[in-house]
Write a protein that holds these residues in place. Structure first.
Motif, PDB file in Angstrom:
ATOM      1  N   THR A   1      10.462 -46.343  97.351  1.00  0.00           N
ATOM      2  CA  THR A   1      11.287 -45.627  98.320  1.00  0.00           C
ATOM      3  C   THR A   1      10.532 -45.241  99.594  1.00  0.00           C
ATOM      4  OG1 THR A   1      10.831 -43.517  97.230  1.00  0.00           O
ATOM      5  CG2 THR A   1      12.812 -44.721  96.530  1.00  0.00           C
ATOM      6  N   VAL A   2       9.221 -45.490  99.655  1.00  0.00           N
ATOM      7  CA  VAL A   2       8.454 -45.210 100.874  1.00  0.00           C
ATOM      8  C   VAL A   2       8.876 -46.214 101.949  1.00  0.00           C
ATOM      9  CG1 VAL A   2       6.145 -45.183 101.908  1.00  0.00           C
ATOM     10  CG2 VAL A   2       6.504 -44.237  99.617  1.00  0.00           C
ATOM     11  N   ARG A   3       9.126 -45.721 103.139  1.00  0.00           N
ATOM     12  CA  ARG A   3       9.565 -46.584 104.239  1.00  0.00           C
ATOM     13  C   ARG A   3       8.566 -47.710 104.477  1.00  0.00           C
ATOM     14  NH1 ARG A   3      11.953 -44.419 109.752  1.00  0.00           N
ATOM     15  NH2 ARG A   3      13.512 -43.927 108.207  1.00  0.00           N
ATOM     16  N   GLY A   4       9.082 -48.933 104.517  1.00  0.00           N
ATOM     17  CA  GLY A   4       8.254 -50.096 104.796  1.00  0.00           C
ATOM     18  C   GLY A   4       7.743 -50.830 103.572  1.00  0.00           C
ATOM     19  N   VAL A   5       7.935 -50.268 102.387  1.00  0.00           N
ATOM     20  CA  VAL A   5       7.474 -50.935 101.160  1.00  0.00           C
ATOM     21  C   VAL A   5       8.468 -52.023 100.776  1.00  0.00           C
ATOM     22  CG1 VAL A   5       7.084 -50.641  98.683  1.00  0.00           C
ATOM     23  CG2 VAL A   5       6.117 -49.006 100.305  1.00  0.00           C
ATOM     24  N   ARG A   6       7.951 -53.232 100.551  1.00  0.00           N
ATOM     25  CA  ARG A   6       8.788 -54.382 100.196  1.00  0.00           C
ATOM     26  C   ARG A   6       8.749 -54.707  98.710  1.00  0.00           C
ATOM     27  NH1 ARG A   6       6.528 -58.598 104.397  1.00  0.00           N
ATOM     28  NH2 ARG A   6       7.212 -60.011 102.778  1.00  0.00           N
ATOM     29  N   HIS A   7       7.556 -54.734  98.131  1.00  0.00           N
ATOM     30  CA  HIS A   7       7.417 -55.118  96.722  1.00  0.00           C
ATOM     31  C   HIS A   7       6.397 -54.221  96.042  1.00  0.00           C
ATOM     32  CE1 HIS A   7       9.671 -58.727  97.589  1.00  0.00           C
ATOM     33  NE2 HIS A   7       8.816 -59.035  98.551  1.00  0.00           N
ATOM     34  N   VAL A   8       6.651 -53.918  94.767  1.00  0.00           N
ATOM     35  CA  VAL A   8       5.717 -53.137  93.958  1.00  0.00           C
ATOM     36  C   VAL A   8       5.657 -53.777  92.579  1.00  0.00           C
ATOM     37  CG1 VAL A   8       5.125 -50.868  93.040  1.00  0.00           C
ATOM     38  CG2 VAL A   8       6.440 -51.028  95.169  1.00  0.00           C
ATOM     39  N   VAL A   9       4.432 -54.038  92.100  1.00  0.00           N
ATOM     40  CA  VAL A   9       4.249 -54.595  90.762  1.00  0.00           C
ATOM     41  C   VAL A   9       3.045 -53.945  90.096  1.00  0.00           C
ATOM     42  CG1 VAL A   9       5.236 -56.840  91.385  1.00  0.00           C
ATOM     43  CG2 VAL A   9       2.768 -56.535  91.445  1.00  0.00           C
TER      44      VAL A   9
ATOM     45  N   PHE B   1      -1.748 -53.736  99.270  1.00  0.00           N
ATOM     46  CA  PHE B   1      -2.641 -52.739  98.692  1.00  0.00           C
ATOM     47  C   PHE B   1      -2.716 -52.998  97.195  1.00  0.00           C
ATOM     48  CE2 PHE B   1      -0.618 -50.791 102.332  1.00  0.00           C
ATOM     49  CZ  PHE B   1      -1.616 -50.060 102.948  1.00  0.00           C
ATOM     50  N   VAL B   2      -3.928 -52.974  96.647  1.00  0.00           N
ATOM     51  CA  VAL B   2      -4.116 -53.131  95.205  1.00  0.00           C
ATOM     52  C   VAL B   2      -5.093 -52.057  94.760  1.00  0.00           C
ATOM     53  CG1 VAL B   2      -4.754 -54.691  93.327  1.00  0.00           C
ATOM     54  CG2 VAL B   2      -3.904 -55.642  95.475  1.00  0.00           C
ATOM     55  N   ARG B   3      -4.760 -51.339  93.695  1.00  0.00           N
ATOM     56  CA  ARG B   3      -5.654 -50.301  93.172  1.00  0.00           C
ATOM     57  C   ARG B   3      -5.543 -50.253  91.655  1.00  0.00           C
ATOM     58  NH1 ARG B   3      -5.418 -44.533  93.202  1.00  0.00           N
ATOM     59  NH2 ARG B   3      -6.352 -45.173  91.316  1.00  0.00           N
ATOM     60  N   GLY B   4      -6.544 -49.707  91.027  1.00  0.00           N
ATOM     61  CA  GLY B   4      -6.535 -49.550  89.579  1.00  0.00           C
ATOM     62  C   GLY B   4      -5.443 -48.594  89.152  1.00  0.00           C
TER      63      GLY B   4
ATOM     64  N   GLY C   1      -7.700 -51.802  82.892  1.00  0.00           N
ATOM     65  CA  GLY C   1      -7.231 -53.182  82.869  1.00  0.00           C
ATOM     66  C   GLY C   1      -5.955 -53.445  83.633  1.00  0.00           C
ATOM     67  N   SER C   2      -5.357 -52.452  84.249  1.00  0.00           N
ATOM     68  CA  SER C   2      -4.129 -52.648  85.015  1.00  0.00           C
ATOM     69  C   SER C   2      -4.374 -52.415  86.497  1.00  0.00           C
ATOM     70  CB  SER C   2      -3.025 -51.693  84.550  1.00  0.00           C
ATOM     71  OG  SER C   2      -2.600 -52.008  83.255  1.00  0.00           O
ATOM     72  N   ARG C   3      -3.516 -53.004  87.318  1.00  0.00           N
ATOM     73  CA  ARG C   3      -3.569 -52.833  88.764  1.00  0.00           C
ATOM     74  C   ARG C   3      -2.162 -52.555  89.274  1.00  0.00           C
ATOM     75  NH1 ARG C   3      -8.110 -52.720  87.565  1.00  0.00           N
ATOM     76  NH2 ARG C   3      -9.689 -54.307  87.778  1.00  0.00           N
ATOM     77  N   LEU C   4      -2.078 -51.718  90.278  1.00  0.00           N
ATOM     78  CA  LEU C   4      -0.836 -51.427  90.968  1.00  0.00           C
ATOM     79  C   LEU C   4      -0.919 -52.108  92.326  1.00  0.00           C
ATOM     80  CD1 LEU C   4       1.835 -49.820  91.282  1.00  0.00           C
ATOM     81  CD2 LEU C   4       0.447 -47.897  92.082  1.00  0.00           C
ATOM     82  N   ALA C   5       0.074 -52.948  92.657  1.00  0.00           N
ATOM     83  CA  ALA C   5       0.065 -53.688  93.912  1.00  0.00           C
ATOM     84  C   ALA C   5       1.319 -53.378  94.711  1.00  0.00           C
ATOM     85  CB  ALA C   5      -0.025 -55.187  93.641  1.00  0.00           C
ATOM     86  N   VAL C   6       1.136 -53.203  96.020  1.00  0.00           N
ATOM     87  CA  VAL C   6       2.234 -52.881  96.924  1.00  0.00           C
ATOM     88  C   VAL C   6       2.141 -53.787  98.150  1.00  0.00           C
ATOM     89  CG1 VAL C   6       3.274 -51.097  98.385  1.00  0.00           C
ATOM     90  CG2 VAL C   6       2.286 -50.472  96.167  1.00  0.00           C
TER      91      VAL C   6
ATOM     92  N   VAL D   1       0.874 -44.803 102.221  1.00  0.00           N
ATOM     93  CA  VAL D   1       1.079 -45.741 101.116  1.00  0.00           C
ATOM     94  C   VAL D   1      -0.018 -45.560 100.067  1.00  0.00           C
ATOM     95  CG1 VAL D   1       1.172 -48.175 100.444  1.00  0.00           C
ATOM     96  CG2 VAL D   1       2.349 -47.400 102.512  1.00  0.00           C
ATOM     97  N   ALA D   2      -1.275 -45.483 100.508  1.00  0.00           N
ATOM     98  CA  ALA D   2      -2.390 -45.294  99.579  1.00  0.00           C
ATOM     99  C   ALA D   2      -2.257 -43.971  98.825  1.00  0.00           C
ATOM    100  CB  ALA D   2      -3.711 -45.350 100.325  1.00  0.00           C
ATOM    101  N   GLN D   3      -1.866 -42.930  99.530  1.00  0.00           N
ATOM    102  CA  GLN D   3      -1.672 -41.619  98.907  1.00  0.00           C
ATOM    103  C   GLN D   3      -0.548 -41.677  97.876  1.00  0.00           C
ATOM    104  OE1 GLN D   3      -0.304 -38.622 101.637  1.00  0.00           O
ATOM    105  NE2 GLN D   3      -0.820 -36.939 100.263  1.00  0.00           N
ATOM    106  N   GLN D   4       0.536 -42.337  98.207  1.00  0.00           N
ATOM    107  CA  GLN D   4       1.677 -42.431  97.297  1.00  0.00           C
ATOM    108  C   GLN D   4       1.320 -43.264  96.058  1.00  0.00           C
ATOM    109  OE1 GLN D   4       3.855 -40.423  97.986  1.00  0.00           O
ATOM    110  NE2 GLN D   4       5.579 -40.925  96.720  1.00  0.00           N
ATOM    111  N   MET D   5       0.505 -44.298  96.262  1.00  0.00           N
ATOM    112  CA  MET D   5       0.051 -45.088  95.117  1.00  0.00           C
ATOM    113  C   MET D   5      -0.778 -44.228  94.169  1.00  0.00           C
ATOM    114  SD  MET D   5      -0.951 -48.704  96.932  1.00  0.00           S
ATOM    115  CE  MET D   5      -1.415 -49.546  95.405  1.00  0.00           C
ATOM    116  N   GLN D   6      -1.680 -43.418  94.728  1.00  0.00           N
ATOM    117  CA  GLN D   6      -2.489 -42.523  93.901  1.00  0.00           C
ATOM    118  C   GLN D   6      -1.600 -41.532  93.148  1.00  0.00           C
ATOM    119  OE1 GLN D   6      -5.618 -42.401  93.007  1.00  0.00           O
ATOM    120  NE2 GLN D   6      -5.484 -40.444  91.961  1.00  0.00           N
ATOM    121  N   ALA D   7      -0.639 -40.964  93.851  1.00  0.00           N
ATOM    122  CA  ALA D   7       0.276 -40.017  93.211  1.00  0.00           C
ATOM    123  C   ALA D   7       1.074 -40.704  92.108  1.00  0.00           C
ATOM    124  CB  ALA D   7       1.213 -39.407  94.251  1.00  0.00           C
ATOM    125  N   GLN D   8       1.494 -41.935  92.347  1.00  0.00           N
ATOM    126  CA  GLN D   8       2.272 -42.664  91.343  1.00  0.00           C
ATOM    127  C   GLN D   8       1.450 -42.913  90.085  1.00  0.00           C
ATOM    128  OE1 GLN D   8       5.804 -44.083  91.784  1.00  0.00           O
ATOM    129  NE2 GLN D   8       5.318 -43.483  89.708  1.00  0.00           N
TER     130      GLN D   8
END
Length: 131
Positions: free
Chosen positions: A17-25, A85-88, A92-97, A108-115
């Protein structure tokens, strides 16, 4: 085996739901898709997962050569048309946006950390393989 969006896609909606985000896996360390948002088609998610595994592997090599060897905390790629953006996200898992070109990278980086914190590292973690 390809991950379906269904059951666990709720985990990714906070970022989606963050403005500008297209894909999340979410992917395993070896590039297998675990979770994708409903908005991301399976073929796109599979390609993204494979690419992110390669980038993360490259980041490990750079970390060994120039850093402490602990591996990358985050990989960010800016390309014509957006950012990746890719982060642990657990052992063994990665979150990619993937985003549009006009975004706030820090947000975006902050929201990934919060997620990752909201989901909990155990929820997304992948058992490490012996060998």
């Amino acid at each position: 085996m390809t991950a379906q969006a269904g059951d666990n896609s709720w985990m990714l909606e906070l970022i989606r739901t963050v403005r500008g985000v297209r894909h999340v896996v979410v992917l395993t360390s070896d590039g297998l898709l675990k979770v994708r948002t409903d908005h991301t088609p399976v073929d796109v998610a599979d390609k993204l997962a494979a690419a992110c595994a390669g980038l993360t592997s490259l980041g490990h090599g750079v970390s060994k050569e120039f850093g402490s060897g602990a591996g990358p905390r985050q990989v960010m790629v800016e390309f014509d048309g957006g950012f990746l953006f890719v982060r642990g996200a657990g052992d063994g898992s990665r979150l990619a946006v993937v985003t549009e070109p006009v975004i706030d990278p820090a947000l975006v980086a902050q929201q990934m950390q919060a997620q990752v914190l909201v989901i909990g590292e155990r929820t997304l973690s992948t058992p490490t393989r012996g060998g």
